[in-house]
Design a protein around this motif. Sequence first.
Motif, PDB file in Angstrom:
ATOM      1  N   ARG A 128      12.105   2.328  -4.845  1.00  0.00           N
ATOM      2  CA  ARG A 128      12.699   1.873  -3.581  1.00  0.00           C
ATOM      3  C   ARG A 128      11.662   1.329  -2.625  1.00  0.00           C
ATOM      4  O   ARG A 128      11.844   0.265  -2.018  1.00  0.00           O
ATOM      5  CB  ARG A 128      13.438   3.049  -2.919  1.00  0.00           C
ATOM      6  CG  ARG A 128      14.113   2.700  -1.587  1.00  0.00           C
ATOM      7  CD  ARG A 128      14.537   3.957  -0.844  1.00  0.00           C
ATOM      8  NE  ARG A 128      13.382   4.716  -0.388  1.00  0.00           N
ATOM      9  CZ  ARG A 128      13.432   6.010  -0.070  1.00  0.00           C
ATOM     10  NH1 ARG A 128      14.543   6.689  -0.211  1.00  0.00           N
ATOM     11  NH2 ARG A 128      12.330   6.634   0.359  1.00  0.00           N
ATOM     12  N   ASP A 129      10.539   2.034  -2.473  1.00  0.00           N
ATOM     13  CA  ASP A 129       9.562   1.684  -1.443  1.00  0.00           C
ATOM     14  C   ASP A 129       8.572   0.615  -1.876  1.00  0.00           C
ATOM     15  O   ASP A 129       7.905   0.007  -1.034  1.00  0.00           O
ATOM     16  CB  ASP A 129       8.803   2.943  -1.002  1.00  0.00           C
ATOM     17  CG  ASP A 129       9.679   3.902  -0.215  1.00  0.00           C
ATOM     18  OD1 ASP A 129      10.719   3.461   0.300  1.00  0.00           O
ATOM     19  OD2 ASP A 129       9.321   5.095  -0.119  1.00  0.00           O
ATOM     20  N   VAL A 130       8.482   0.363  -3.192  1.00  0.00           N
ATOM     21  CA  VAL A 130       7.529  -0.637  -3.676  1.00  0.00           C
ATOM     22  C   VAL A 130       8.223  -1.725  -4.490  1.00  0.00           C
ATOM     23  O   VAL A 130       8.271  -2.893  -4.108  1.00  0.00           O
ATOM     24  CB  VAL A 130       6.406   0.013  -4.525  1.00  0.00           C
ATOM     25  CG1 VAL A 130       5.466  -1.053  -5.079  1.00  0.00           C
ATOM     26  CG2 VAL A 130       5.630   1.024  -3.705  1.00  0.00           C
ATOM     27  N   ALA A 156       3.651   1.287   2.808  1.00  0.00           N
ATOM     28  CA  ALA A 156       4.665   2.239   2.330  1.00  0.00           C
ATOM     29  C   ALA A 156       4.077   3.634   2.219  1.00  0.00           C
ATOM     30  O   ALA A 156       4.391   4.390   1.296  1.00  0.00           O
ATOM     31  CB  ALA A 156       5.241   1.782   0.983  1.00  0.00           C
ATOM     32  N   GLY A 157       3.210   3.982   3.167  1.00  0.00           N
ATOM     33  CA  GLY A 157       2.646   5.330   3.198  1.00  0.00           C
ATOM     34  C   GLY A 157       3.516   6.280   3.995  1.00  0.00           C
ATOM     35  O   GLY A 157       4.229   5.878   4.917  1.00  0.00           O
ATOM     36  N   ALA A 163       0.868  -1.178   0.000  1.00  0.00           N
ATOM     37  CA  ALA A 163       0.000   0.000   0.000  1.00  0.00           C
ATOM     38  C   ALA A 163       0.904   1.227   0.000  1.00  0.00           C
ATOM     39  O   ALA A 163       1.754   1.383   0.880  1.00  0.00           O
ATOM     40  CB  ALA A 163      -0.905  -0.004   1.221  1.00  0.00           C
ATOM     41  N   PHE A 164       0.728   2.092  -0.991  1.00  0.00           N
ATOM     42  CA  PHE A 164       1.660   3.191  -1.254  1.00  0.00           C
ATOM     43  C   PHE A 164       0.884   4.497  -1.300  1.00  0.00           C
ATOM     44  O   PHE A 164      -0.125   4.602  -1.994  1.00  0.00           O
ATOM     45  CB  PHE A 164       2.349   2.935  -2.600  1.00  0.00           C
ATOM     46  CG  PHE A 164       3.343   3.974  -3.025  1.00  0.00           C
ATOM     47  CD1 PHE A 164       4.590   4.052  -2.419  1.00  0.00           C
ATOM     48  CD2 PHE A 164       3.047   4.863  -4.050  1.00  0.00           C
ATOM     49  CE1 PHE A 164       5.514   4.994  -2.823  1.00  0.00           C
ATOM     50  CE2 PHE A 164       3.975   5.807  -4.466  1.00  0.00           C
ATOM     51  CZ  PHE A 164       5.203   5.876  -3.853  1.00  0.00           C
ATOM     52  N   VAL A 211       0.209  -3.371  -6.055  1.00  0.00           N
ATOM     53  CA  VAL A 211       0.394  -2.135  -5.304  1.00  0.00           C
ATOM     54  C   VAL A 211      -0.915  -1.372  -5.316  1.00  0.00           C
ATOM     55  O   VAL A 211      -1.590  -1.275  -6.342  1.00  0.00           O
ATOM     56  CB  VAL A 211       1.544  -1.282  -5.872  1.00  0.00           C
ATOM     57  CG1 VAL A 211       1.314  -0.924  -7.340  1.00  0.00           C
ATOM     58  CG2 VAL A 211       1.742  -0.015  -5.046  1.00  0.00           C
ATOM     59  N   ILE A 212      -1.316  -0.858  -4.142  1.00  0.00           N
ATOM     60  CA  ILE A 212      -2.497  -0.012  -3.993  1.00  0.00           C
ATOM     61  C   ILE A 212      -1.999   1.423  -3.820  1.00  0.00           C
ATOM     62  O   ILE A 212      -1.176   1.687  -2.930  1.00  0.00           O
ATOM     63  CB  ILE A 212      -3.341  -0.437  -2.787  1.00  0.00           C
ATOM     64  CG1 ILE A 212      -3.815  -1.890  -2.955  1.00  0.00           C
ATOM     65  CG2 ILE A 212      -4.537   0.496  -2.601  1.00  0.00           C
ATOM     66  CD1 ILE A 212      -4.484  -2.467  -1.711  1.00  0.00           C
TER      67      ILE A 212
END
Length: 454
Positions: free
Chosen positions: A310-312, A286-287, A247-248, A321-322
């Motif tokens: 990097r984060d996803v 990853a928020g 979750a981004f 990925v959301i």
Amino acid sequence: MHPATPRPWNPWNPWNPWTKTGRRGMLAAMTAVLTALVVSATAVAHEAHEDARQPRQQPRAAKGPVWTGAWGTAMQRPVEGSEDWGPNWSRQGFADQSVRQVVRVATGGSRLRIRLSHSYGTTPLRITAATVGRSAGDAQVWPGTARRLTFGDRQGTTIAPGRDVVSDAAALSTSPLEKLTVTLYFADRTGPATFHRFTTATSYRASGRHLADSGGGAFKESTNAWYLLSGVEVSGAASPRRGTVVAFGDSLIDGTGATPGADDRFTDKLAERLVAARRPLSVVNAGIGGNRILNGSSCYGDKATDRFRRDVLDRPGVRSVIIHLGANDIGAPEMDDPCMGAAPHVTARRIIDAHKELIRAAHARGVRAVGATILPMKGALFPVYSEQGEKVRTAVNRWIRTSGAYDAVLDVDRALANPADAALPRPGYVFRDGLHPNEAAFHAIASAVDLGVL
């Protein structure tokens, strides 16, 4: 000159053209070849059509342990604490201190490893030693569960500026939704520490080396931030199809509005749904609160298009990925927040183009992209709403729902909207700041996810 006499063939050979059997064989063979060509051409056309509709599949991984992200967070630059976000230790760093951090894993396995980030460091960072164990509440560890972590078979490691490091695998079986403690000891001065600013969990600090302490008495200081620890990964699950959902996004993903220590963020609720449904998927959050898709800032993280890989994408086993982004880009011009940095008025087209960039990056790595519509923003008790901003939000949400650019849609807006005024959040679904979801709202968002699309 006469043509050469053909070499006599075995009349029993079905390929001999000088016999009826041979002629029938050749005719059958030619028919089979033509049929195969037609079928092959049809399959190629079908595959090309499917490729145009779906993300390209990732290549088959090499043999070895299959790692899944069981927990994770997005890293940020060191900043001072504040009244709104609370104190933190990122600017001062650590020296002859042990830092114990508590995390809840979304899935289990028979082995685990941790990922440490020095993304915003400027000098080499020395990790003297590290352990992992089962949480017994607060800063306590269940006796007998602490495991020493190694890095290349050594008890410590040095991380170069801007780099990450992954520990060796440790033999500690874990169960879905259980809490672990990760303890890092720094004998030398670290300098400013890469960290995650806002959490709903508590991290603890002790003077001296307390890696294996089962009690928490030495850990007399605490903050609600995570330091250097960016991931916990597990292997050894029964399902070979297991993967990670990331979750981004911004504060809605990060968990602003959730109850501290209660594990009731949207991603926590989603992980619980997946476990209850026996789906072989983990969830990583990853928020970053305040994050934007078009502009970065010192307090609210790099812009989303810069940190996406990097984060996803660089996490192991990512399948979906959301993405929830755009609210802070729309609201920034109304905010009186010097930490936001550049806060220009933005158009729906610019936000949509940035979303398209994220979708292309996800699809290039074989990752499904799920677009989350932007939450209702009217009624916030701090300056974030404007009529012009509402037009932009409405246009972006319409595009997410109807364009088909995303592989699937999570309609956060409709899950939270007030039936009497769709620009407002539903009564009972809003945190005390008038904007962010509360526990009931996070449950509603997680319930709106179609697990099949993940």
